[in-house]
Design a protein around this motif. Structure first.
Motif, short mmCIF file in Angstrom:
data_model
loop_
_atom_site.label_atom_id
_atom_site.label_comp_id
_atom_site.label_asym_id
_atom_site.label_seq_id
_atom_site.Cartn_x
_atom_site.Cartn_y
_atom_site.Cartn_z
N GLY A 56 0.99 -1.40 -0.07
CA GLY A 56 0.04 0.16 -0.08
C GLY A 56 0.95 1.23 0.03
O GLY A 56 2.12 1.17 -0.38
N VAL A 57 0.23 2.50 0.38
CA VAL A 57 1.01 3.70 0.47
C VAL A 57 1.25 4.06 2.03
O VAL A 57 2.01 5.04 2.04
N TYR A 58 0.60 3.55 2.81
CA TYR A 58 0.84 3.83 4.02
C TYR A 58 2.40 3.48 4.68
O TYR A 58 2.95 4.07 5.39
N GLY B 65 -3.82 -1.91 9.39
CA GLY B 65 -4.49 -0.55 8.56
C GLY B 65 -5.13 0.39 9.77
O GLY B 65 -4.59 0.37 10.96
N SER B 66 -5.83 1.23 9.12
CA SER B 66 -6.39 2.42 10.06
C SER B 66 -6.89 2.03 11.19
O SER B 66 -6.50 2.80 12.44
N VAL B 67 -7.70 1.18 11.32
CA VAL B 67 -8.79 0.77 12.68
C VAL B 67 -7.54 0.38 13.46
O VAL B 67 -7.69 0.76 15.05
N ALA C 11 -4.06 6.78 9.41
CA ALA C 11 -5.22 6.49 9.39
C ALA C 11 -6.18 7.15 8.43
O ALA C 11 -6.07 8.32 8.13
N GLN C 12 -7.18 6.79 7.96
CA GLN C 12 -8.29 7.34 7.00
C GLN C 12 -8.76 8.44 7.85
O GLN C 12 -9.40 8.49 9.03
N SER C 13 -9.26 9.50 7.11
CA SER C 13 -9.83 10.76 7.51
C SER C 13 -11.21 10.39 8.36
O SER C 13 -11.57 10.62 9.29
N TYR D 211 -10.44 -1.69 -2.07
CA TYR D 211 -9.09 -1.34 -1.15
C TYR D 211 -9.17 0.07 -1.24
O TYR D 211 -9.18 0.87 -2.34
N THR D 212 -9.18 0.71 -0.37
CA THR D 212 -9.01 2.31 0.06
C THR D 212 -7.56 2.50 0.17
O THR D 212 -6.91 2.20 1.14
N VAL D 213 -6.99 3.15 -0.84
CA VAL D 213 -5.53 3.54 -1.12
C VAL D 213 -5.44 4.50 -2.10
O VAL D 213 -6.22 5.14 -2.72
N1 GLU Z 1 -6.42 2.89 3.65
C1 GLU Z 1 -5.95 1.51 4.03
C2 GLU Z 1 -6.34 1.10 5.47
O1 GLU Z 1 -6.73 2.09 6.10
C3 GLU Z 1 -4.34 1.33 4.05
C4 GLU Z 1 -4.04 1.82 2.45
C5 GLU Z 1 -2.44 1.60 2.60
O2 GLU Z 1 -1.74 0.94 3.23
O3 GLU Z 1 -1.99 2.66 1.76
O4 GLU Z 1 -6.49 0.11 5.96
#
Ligand code: GLU
Length: 330
Positions: A36-38, A67-69, A85-87, A192-194
């Motif tokens: 991913g990008v994180y 991930g975020s949570v 974490a996602q907004s 996938y939220t990315v």
């Molecule tokens: N948005 C994803 C999440 O919160 C991670 C994306 C990423 O690793 O770039 O789990």
């Protein structure tokens, strides 16, 4: 006797001028899967701060997580000092909704800054029959691992189109595994939220099985965005994935990646990280193509938790405070 006196004095003097070795503060940044990008984002932040380790005595390391949570919860328990974490997930933790429904508002969560934009990305095998969200019905779909940001986004998107996790053959595996499962024909599609570009979607689009990114559009999306302040429209530039079969850019729903910490983390550490990222902004932007659109002002939008006082100190002294939502200054 005189000689011993001189030696003793010399020793005392040497001790007095030896600088006390600065204690090192170790901080860990929770990220996401390695494709991913994180994960590279945690690496970029660490790199910037570790360059000044002599000045601040901080050594940052990165951890690949669910991930975020997961990151928000680990920051709240003190297992991690920082997390990406996602907004939308930051908003939910602050307001005690979604995964935090039973635990209430997470008072200790603090925001540092926002980072790159992310899109809810739906990707499907070309011969799976999946052409839009509605056609996911009955298909094998990875909606995200517990702890990920995307799990709730997938449920929201399915729900907006009158579907649910029960109306698809839902899988809950980590995003890092999804491209392989799609290419092995064990999945029809995955969410996938990315941020883009990323290695995960490149991997998913460059195998034997032809795949396409599925637009998430229409009036159900307009309603979803109207209902939730943290969702906005987004577009995925298809030039990032030349082997996907799409011909046009892909419309979807977006959120932002953000950096969070806890009220328990010291002001000095948060100040140092904030200052170094902003003062080396051009260098930071070069560390990942997903940051190409970033501006300092954008990095102060999309937060829900009170801004950590260490970050606020930097925003005040740099004048950036004018872009910080006043409600987040406590
Ligand atoms: N948005 C994803 C999440 O919160 C991670 C994306 C990423 O690793 O770039 O789990």
């Amino acid at each position: 006797m005189k000689r011993i006196g001189i030696i003793t004095l010399a020793l005392l003097f040497a001790l007095a001028v030896t600088p006390i070795v600065q204690a090192r503060t170790f901080v860990t940044i929770g990220t996401g899967g390695v494709t991913g990008v994180y994960y590279p984002t945690g690496g970029a932040i660490s790199r910037i701060i570790n360059k000044k380790s002599k000045e601040y005595g901080i050594k940052a390391t990165v951890e690949s997580t669910g991930g975020s949570v997961y990151n928000i919860n680990a920051v709240l328990t003190g297992d991690l000092e920082f997390g990406i974490a996602q907004s939308d997930r930051q908003y939910q933790a602050v307001h005690g909704t979604a995964e935090w429904q039973n635990r209430g508002a997470q008072e200790k969560l603090r925001s540092v800054f926002s980072i790159h934009p992310e899109s809810i990305t739906l990707i499907a095998a070309a011969d799976s029959g999946v052409t839009d969200v509605k056609s996911l019905k009955g298909k094998r779909v990875n909606i995200g691992n517990p702890g990920s940001g995307q799990l709730q986004n997938s449920k929201d998107v399915l729900g907006a189109f009158g579907l649910s996790e029960e109306s698809v053959d839902a899988e809950y595996v980590k995003a890092v595994e999804a491209p392989g499962l799609l290419q092995d024909e064990r999945l029809d599609a995955f969410f996938y939220t990315v941020g883009h570009p990323n290695g995960n979607i490149s991997e998913a689009t460059s195998g034997r099985i032809k795949v396409s990114l599925i637009p998430i559009v229409g009036s159900p999306v307009d309603e979803l965005i109207a209902k939730h302040p943290y969702y906005a429209k987004s577009v995925i530039d298809i030039k990032n994935y030349p082997t996907a079969i799409n011909e046009k850019d892909v419309e979807s729903v977006g959120v932002k990646a953000t950096l969070v910490t806890s009220a328990d983390v010291s002001d000095d550490v948060v100040y140092a990280i904030t200052k170094e990222v902003f003062e080396n902004f051009e260098e930071f932007k070069k560390l990942h193509p997903a940051y190409s659109v970033l501006t300092k002002k954008d990095m102060l939008a999309g937060m829900s938790a009170p801004v950590h006082p260490g970050a606020l100190k930097y925003y005040k002294e740099s004048g950036l405070v004018e872009y910080v939502n006043k409600d987040l200054i406590k």
